[in-house]
Design a protein around this motif. Structure first.
Motif, PDB file in Angstrom:
ATOM      1  N   ARG A 174       0.822  -1.207   0.000  1.00  0.00           N
ATOM      2  CA  ARG A 174       0.000   0.000   0.000  1.00  0.00           C
ATOM      3  C   ARG A 174       0.857   1.259   0.000  1.00  0.00           C
ATOM      4  NH1 ARG A 174      -5.477  -0.004   0.706  1.00  0.00           N
ATOM      5  NH2 ARG A 174      -6.448  -1.852   1.637  1.00  0.00           N
ATOM      6  N   THR A 175       0.394   2.232  -0.754  1.00  0.00           N
ATOM      7  CA  THR A 175       0.979   3.560  -0.765  1.00  0.00           C
ATOM      8  C   THR A 175      -0.170   4.541  -0.915  1.00  0.00           C
ATOM      9  OG1 THR A 175       2.706   4.944  -1.750  1.00  0.00           O
ATOM     10  CG2 THR A 175       1.335   3.659  -3.268  1.00  0.00           C
ATOM     11  N   GLU A 176       0.096   5.805  -0.885  1.00  0.00           N
ATOM     12  CA  GLU A 176      -0.972   6.780  -0.973  1.00  0.00           C
ATOM     13  C   GLU A 176      -1.735   6.662  -2.295  1.00  0.00           C
ATOM     14  OE1 GLU A 176      -1.695  11.645  -0.766  1.00  0.00           O
ATOM     15  OE2 GLU A 176       0.304  10.795  -0.437  1.00  0.00           O
ATOM     16  N   TRP A 232      -1.164   1.187  -4.801  1.00  0.00           N
ATOM     17  CA  TRP A 232      -0.239   0.112  -4.462  1.00  0.00           C
ATOM     18  C   TRP A 232       1.027   0.219  -5.306  1.00  0.00           C
ATOM     19  CZ3 TRP A 232      -1.957  -3.621  -0.872  1.00  0.00           C
ATOM     20  CH2 TRP A 232      -3.306  -3.523  -0.541  1.00  0.00           C
ATOM     21  N   THR A 292      -0.526  -9.356  -1.439  1.00  0.00           N
ATOM     22  CA  THR A 292      -0.836  -8.155  -0.652  1.00  0.00           C
ATOM     23  C   THR A 292      -0.677  -8.408   0.835  1.00  0.00           C
ATOM     24  OG1 THR A 292      -3.176  -8.784  -0.879  1.00  0.00           O
ATOM     25  CG2 THR A 292      -2.359  -7.060  -2.333  1.00  0.00           C
ATOM     26  N   ASN A 345      -5.775   2.263  -6.378  1.00  0.00           N
ATOM     27  CA  ASN A 345      -6.578   1.328  -5.595  1.00  0.00           C
ATOM     28  C   ASN A 345      -7.825   0.894  -6.355  1.00  0.00           C
ATOM     29  OD1 ASN A 345      -6.856  -0.001  -2.901  1.00  0.00           O
ATOM     30  ND2 ASN A 345      -8.821   1.086  -2.929  1.00  0.00           N
ATOM     31  N   ASP A 391     -11.107  -2.955  -1.764  1.00  0.00           N
ATOM     32  CA  ASP A 391     -10.705  -3.523  -0.472  1.00  0.00           C
ATOM     33  C   ASP A 391     -11.388  -4.854  -0.187  1.00  0.00           C
ATOM     34  OD1 ASP A 391      -8.994  -1.477  -0.046  1.00  0.00           O
ATOM     35  OD2 ASP A 391     -10.227  -0.411   1.416  1.00  0.00           O
ATOM     36  N   LEU A 449      -9.323  -7.937  -1.374  1.00  0.00           N
ATOM     37  CA  LEU A 449      -8.036  -8.294  -0.772  1.00  0.00           C
ATOM     38  C   LEU A 449      -8.018  -9.774  -0.372  1.00  0.00           C
ATOM     39  CD1 LEU A 449      -7.219  -5.207   1.483  1.00  0.00           C
ATOM     40  CD2 LEU A 449      -5.874  -6.055  -0.455  1.00  0.00           C
TER      41      LEU A 449
END
Length: 529
Positions: free
Chosen positions: A269-271, A274, A298, A365, A372, A375
């Motif tokens: 994860r990053t701002e 990914w 992930t 994302n 989400d 995931l």
């Protein structure tokens, strides 16, 4: 010469089923890993019996159908006996069970009987609508693909954009995508059958530039339908259906082929999304594709295996087939790139396969399938597509076999050896007769699996048809090449290309050994639990 006897054929199939059932029980008791050779043979024998069951239905349609059915069922029974002979205790059977098949095999594996089928392929028994599908795709393949197929193979060229756009205009990329998203799928058995028929006809002219090309959106589309958000479906599926976007699958890694659970490509994860890092291999169509379907880890906890994998849609530019390097601007100035190295192959040319190294590649994302909620679900989403892909691979194999058979018949009719056309000799007739029976059985099994899959069933049968038909394609194309003699080894005859293309079918989308041991044998055991 014996007349076909479908009642006796049905009895032979029932006996073969009982032998397989006994072997499954024994395998459950002894374990697959401790008996991999027998488990592998059992998986293929069971797959052959499944095809024999389809031919019982086919054989009821008429005289030539019954003749082909008896020949094929005798071939399957003979193969079953040879696999079990001398290993009866490992199969959990007695010699008397094998002996009960002897009379049927003796009659319908008789050389004169099989030889009489040399030019007797038999009708497919498709209804009018599907005959139209077949004719439409056959005409396109013969007019647009066939004239280019050999040059693409010999010179290792790219699939021409004219073929891609032509298939897009026909709606070929939307055959498995629902109508509400711009495709032609209506949610019944017709969808699967139309895809299988189209795939076979295109594959008759070229595996890579035809049959495999229209399966490009399949795995990603199925994954989106299974786990994508509504917004993802509405955005991506119409583009896949029209051919505006072409997809490639980036799942396999250099150290993890069919062992998907061991994948190491990571997504952190990053701002806003990914960062992907890792190396993927055997990414077919990777340069030309507009997006890659990347399976990445992930969850860094490797003990979670496939439960820690997620699926990403990764946009990319078109790359050169000789290799490519793309760079991406990053927020912190760290290197971010995607580099593709082509993997030269002996066949299946036109698509090109690549090893792709991904370094700090940013993916939003919104491109995580399911976002989400997706995931850790990536493995299951991509398997949805792979199971459907197996029936398509079987259809590709049927198309290749049909082309090889037709080429062999024409060559045998025209080539004279020792004063007579090759087709006048019993050995040539026997090979062609056996080919005809195998090809029709493979086709009919594929049709039967379509019906099952439309009901939400048939996962085991889809694996079986892939295992059986792809191995059969190797034999058919080899013998077609042999009938051509020295010219079969020359590139000026398409049969040499067909032979090389057939070889890949038992390798991709689940290597034959893994498919047989880890999927078919295990599911057979689970079926009696």
């Amino acid at each position: 010469m014996y007349e076909p006897d479908m009642q006796l054929a049905a009895s032979a199939v029932e006996t073969a089923k009982k032998i397989v059932a006994s072997a499954i029980v024994e395998m459950k008791n002894s374990g697959i890993d401790a008996n991999q050779v027998v488990a592998y043979d059992l998986a293929h024998a069971a797959s052959g019996v499944e095809a024999a069951k389809a031919m019982i239905t086919y054989g009821a349609n008429g005289a030539i159908e019954a003749r082909l059915a008896c020949a094929f069922i005798a071939e399957v029974a003979g193969d079953l006996v040879s696999r079990a002979f001398g290993r009866e205790s490992l199969w959990g059977i007695n010699e008397n069970q094998l002996e009960t098949l002897h009379d049927f095999v003796r009659r319908f594996r008789d050389p004169n009987y099989v030889s009489s089928l040399a030019n007797q392929m038999g009708p497919t028994h498709l209804d009018v609508d599907f005959e139209l599908v077949r004719d439409t795709f056959r005409k396109f393949a013969q007019d647009q693909i066939a004239p280019l197929a050999d040059e693409i193979h010999r010179k290792n060229l790219d699939v021409p954009e004219s073929i891609i756009s032509g298939l897009g205009e026909m709606g070929a990329f939307g055959l498995s995508i629902p109508e509400e998203y711009g495709g032609f799928s209506t949610g019944n058995e017709n969808d699967y059958l139309a895809m299988v028929i189209a795939t076979e006809e295109l594959s008759r002219c070229s595996l890579a530039s035809g049959g495999s090309l229209i399966t490009r959106p399949e795995i990603l589309a199925r994954a989106l339908l299974r786990g994508g958000t509504q917004a993802q479906k509405e955005y991506w599926l119409p583009k896949l259906a029209s051919g505006e976007i072409m997809a490639a699958v980036a799942v396999t890694e250099p150290d993890y082929g069919s062992d998907v659970a061991g994948l190491t490509t990571s997504a952190v994860r990053t701002e806003g999304g990914w960062l992907l890092n890792g190396v993927k291999t055997w990414c077919t169509f990777g340069a030309r594709a507009d997006v890659l379907m990347v399976l990445a880890r992930t969850d860094p906890d490797r003990s979670k295996a496939h439960r820690g994998l997620s699926l990403f849609i990764v946009p990319k530019p078109h790359g050169d087939s000789g290799g490519f390097l793309f760079e991406q601007a990053s927020a912190d100035g760290a290197p971010a790139k995607m580099e593709g190295r082509p993997i030269d192959t002996i066949g299946y040319r036109g698509m090109h396969s690549y090893e792709i190294a991904i370094e700090n590649w940013f993916v939003a994302n919104e491109n995580l399938v399911g976002e989400d909620s997706g995931l850790g679900r990536g493995f299951y989403y991509q398997m949805e597509g792979f199971e459907n892909g197996r029936i398509q691979t079987a259809a590709r194999a049927v198309g290749i076999m049909q082309a090889a058979y037709e080429s062999a018949v024409v060559y045998a009719q025209n080539r004279k050896v020792f004063g007579a056309p090759i087709i006048d000799y019993q050995l040539s007739q026997y090979k062609l007769g056996k080919m005809a029976a195998i090809i029709q059985a493979s086709r009919q099994l594929a049709y039967q699996v379509c019906i099952l899959m439309a009901k939400g069933e048939g996962a085991l049968e889809a694996s079986m048809v892939k295992a059986y038909v792809c191995r059969a394609a190797e034999w058919v194309t080899r013998e077609a090449m042999q009938i051509h003699g020295g010219m079969g080894y020359a590139e000026e005859f398409p049969v040499s290309r067909l032979f090389l293309d057939a070889r890949v079918l038992s390798i991709f989308e689940g290597a034959d050994e893994t498919l047989s041991l880890k999927v078919i044998a295990r599911k057979l055991i689970d079926s009696i639990s």
